[in-house]
Write a protein that holds these residues in place. Structure first.
Motif, PDB file in Angstrom:
ATOM      1  N   GLU A 155     -10.809  -2.538   1.102  1.00 24.01           N
ATOM      2  CA  GLU A 155     -10.364  -3.094   2.369  1.00 24.01           C
ATOM      3  C   GLU A 155     -10.415  -2.039   3.476  1.00 24.01           C
ATOM      4  O   GLU A 155     -10.767  -2.329   4.622  1.00 24.01           O
ATOM      5  CB  GLU A 155      -8.941  -3.638   2.232  1.00 24.01           C
ATOM      6  N   THR A 195      -4.770  -7.642   2.687  1.00 26.47           N
ATOM      7  CA  THR A 195      -3.873  -7.523   1.537  1.00 26.47           C
ATOM      8  C   THR A 195      -3.029  -6.262   1.622  1.00 26.47           C
ATOM      9  O   THR A 195      -1.840  -6.264   1.277  1.00 26.47           O
ATOM     10  CB  THR A 195      -4.695  -7.510   0.235  1.00 26.47           C
ATOM     11  N   TYR A 196      -3.649  -5.177   2.108  1.00 31.33           N
ATOM     12  CA  TYR A 196      -2.967  -3.884   2.108  1.00 31.33           C
ATOM     13  C   TYR A 196      -2.670  -3.338   3.499  1.00 31.33           C
ATOM     14  O   TYR A 196      -1.786  -2.492   3.654  1.00 31.33           O
ATOM     15  CB  TYR A 196      -3.820  -2.853   1.348  1.00 31.33           C
TER      16      TYR A 196
END
Length: 447
Positions: A155, A195-196
C-alpha cells in the motif's frame, strides 16, 4: 527499449558490514569512514568515473554491541545521498528506507526532494525491516508480523506513487505578465483511505525529470518476491551461481508478467556480488583468501550470527553442543526466511553451533575473482545467460574497487556490453526504464 546493456551498482560498506567486521583495518579506509562524507564523495565520484548506474546506501536502525562496525555508526541514507547529489552529476543515488517505521507523506517528500536535488537520480530501496528490535525504537512492543509488513509495503508504494503525481508536469504556469503562478486544476488532492494509511495530500512538490524515484526491492520470501514483481523496478538479490540466478530471474519476471500484468523488461535484476581483481587469476585468488581470513574472524561471525534471529545472543550457548534449534522462535518477526534456512541446515546435518557459525565464514570462492579479463568474462557470462541484468558490486577495499573501475570496466566497454559514456541525465534512463506518465495527465488525455 534500445540495445540491452549491463548495469552496475556500487555498494559502499564504510568500516565493514556483515561478513567484514574488520574491513576498517585497511589503512585506506578512514576509521570513521561510515560517517565521513569526504570518503563517501570520493567513492561515489570513483563509481561515476566508471560510469556506474548507481551507488546504493544500505541501512538499518537497530544495533547491539554485536553489530558490524558500519552498522554501529553511520549516516542516514537520504541525508547522505542529498550531499552526494551536489558532488556528482550523473550516477544514480539509491537509499534504503523502511515502510514499517516511516510516515508515508514525510518519506515520500524526502525522496521527492532528493529526486529534485539530483535532477532525477533518486532511487528507493523498499524494505519492510527484518531487524525486529527496530520496533522498540519507534514505541512499539513488538515488530509487525510478515503479512502486516508486506501489506503495509504494498500500500505504501502505491500511495507514494500517487503522491508523486500530485502535480501535473505543467501545473506551475509562473506567468509574470498575468500573475498566474499555478494552474489549480492540475494540483490533485489524494484523499487516500487504505487498510494501513490515511493521507489527504497533495504533496507540496513537483515531479523530477524522471517522474518518480526508481523503486527497488530485495525480498526473497514468497511475499517478498510478489512485492518485487508487483511494484519493483530494480530488484536486488543474491545468487551463488548461474542456474540459481536464472531461476530467480525467470521467477521474478514471470510473476511480474503473469500475476501482475507488467512488462518484465521493466524489472532490472541486479544480484550483489564480491569482485576481486589481481594481476593474474592466481594472484587474485590469493588476495581473496587473505581478505576472507582477515575481514571475517570467527569471533565476529559468532556475534553477528544472531542477526536473522532478531539479534539473539548465541554467545551464551556451548559452541560444541548440538545447534540450539529452539532459537528459531526469535526469528519469527525478523529475517525469518534466513533464520529458518540456517536452522534447517544445521539440524539436517547434525551440526554443532560452532559448525553452523563456521559455515557462515567458510571460504566460498566467488566466481568473480581473477585478472581483469577473467572477471569481465564472468560478468558477461552471467549477463548473457540471463542470470541477471547487471550487478551490485560490494565496495570493500578501495584499491580493489579502483582496479574494477580502471581495468575491468574498460574491457566491458570494449565489448559493447556496458556504456562508454552516460547517455541519460536520470536514473531511469541509465536503467532503460520508462518515465511514468502523470496519472492525472493520462486520465485527461484519454478522457
Amino acid at each position: 527499449m534500445g540495445t540491452r546493456q549491463m548495469h552496475l551498482g556500487a555498494v559502499p560498506y564504510g568500516t565493514g558490514g556483515p561478513g567484514s567486521h574488520t574491513l576498517w583495518l585497511d589503512p585506506e579506509i578512514p576509521g570513521d569512514a561510515s560517517v565521513n562524507i569526504d570518503w563517501f564523495v570520493e567513492m561515489a565520484q570513483l563509481a561515476e568515473r566508471g560510469k556506474f548506474d548507481l551507488v546504493f546506501i544500505v541501512d538499518s536502525q537497530f544495533i547491539t554491541p554485536f553489530s558490524p562496525p558500519h552498522y554501529l555508526n553511520r549516516l542516514e541514507p537520504l541525508t547522505l545521498l542529498s550531499a552526494l547529489a551536489t558532488q556528482t552529476s550523473r550516477i544514480g543515488l539509491v537509499g534504503t528506507a523502511t515502510t514499517s517505521f516511516n510516515s508515508p507523506f514525510n518519506l515520500v517528500r524526502r525522496f521527492g526532494s532528493l529526486d529534485l536535488i539530483s535532477k532525477g537520480r533518486a532511487g528507493w530501496n523498499v524494505v519492510t525491516t527484518g531487524d525486529a528490535g527496530t520496533a522498540g525504537n519507534y514505541g512499539l512492543d513488538e515488530h509487525y508480523d510478515y503479512d502486516t509488513r508486506y501489506g503495509r509495503a504494498q500500500e505504501y508504494v502505491e500511495l507514494a506513487r500517487a503522491l508523486w503525481d500530485s502535480y501535473e508536469d505543467d501545473a506551475f504556469v509562473r506567468d509574470r505578465e498575468t500573475g498566474q503562478f499555478l494552474d489549480a486544476s492540475k494540483q490533485h488532492v489524494l484523499d487516500h483511505e487504505g487498510t494501513y494509511f490515511s493521507v489527504r495530500g497533495p504533496l507540496n512538490m513537483v515531479r523530477s525529470a524522471q517522474g518518480h524515484p526508481v523503486v527497488f526491492q530485495a525480498g526473497d520470501s514468497d511475499q517478498g518476491r510478489d512485492l518485487g514483481a508487483s511494484v519493483g523496478e530494480g530488484i536486488f538479490t543474491f545468487a551463488p551461481d548461474i542456474p540459481s540466478g536464472q531461476a530467480f530471474y525467470d521467477d521474478i519476471k514471470t510473476r511480474a508478467r503473469d500475476k501482475f500484468g507488467r512488462n518484465p523488461d521493466h524489472l532490472v535484476v541486479m544480484p550483489g556480488i564480491k569482485v576481486v581483481v589481481g594481476d593474474t587469476d592466481e594472484d587474485a585468488r590469493e588476495i581473496e583468501a587473505a581478505n576472507n581470513d582477515r575481514d571475517h574472524t570467527f569471533g565476529a561471525a559468532l556475534r553477528e550470527f544472531g542477526r536473522p534471529f532478531g539479534w539473539h545472543d548465541f554467545t551464551q550457548y556451548d559452541l560444541d553442543a548440538p545447534f540450539p534449534a529452539e532459537a528459531l522462535v526469535h526469528g519469527e518477526r525478523s529475517f525469518y526466511t534466513q533464520a529458518k534456512a540456517v536452522t534447517q541446515r544445521a539440524v539436517d546435518n547434525g551440526w554443532s553451533l560452532r559448525q553452523a557459525v563456521e559455515t557462515t565464514r567458510a571460504f566460498r570462492k566467488s566466481e568473480f575473482v581473477g585478472s581483469p579479463t577473467t572477471v569481465a568474462d564472468k560478468l558477461v557470462e552471467w549477463w548473457e545467460a540471463r542470470a541477471c541484468d547487471g550487478f551490485n558490486i560490494g565496495l570493500d577495499h578501495p584499491a580493489n574497487f579502483r582496479r574494477i573501475v580502471d581495468e575491468v570496466v574498460p574491457i566491458l566497454q570494449e565489448r559493447g556490453v556496458f556504456r562508454a559514456a552516460y547517455d541519460s541525465t536520470h536514473l531511469r534512463g541509465h536503467l532503460g526504464l520508462p518515465v511514468p506518465e502523470n496519472r492525472h495527465t493520462a486520465a485527461r488525455r484519454v478522457g
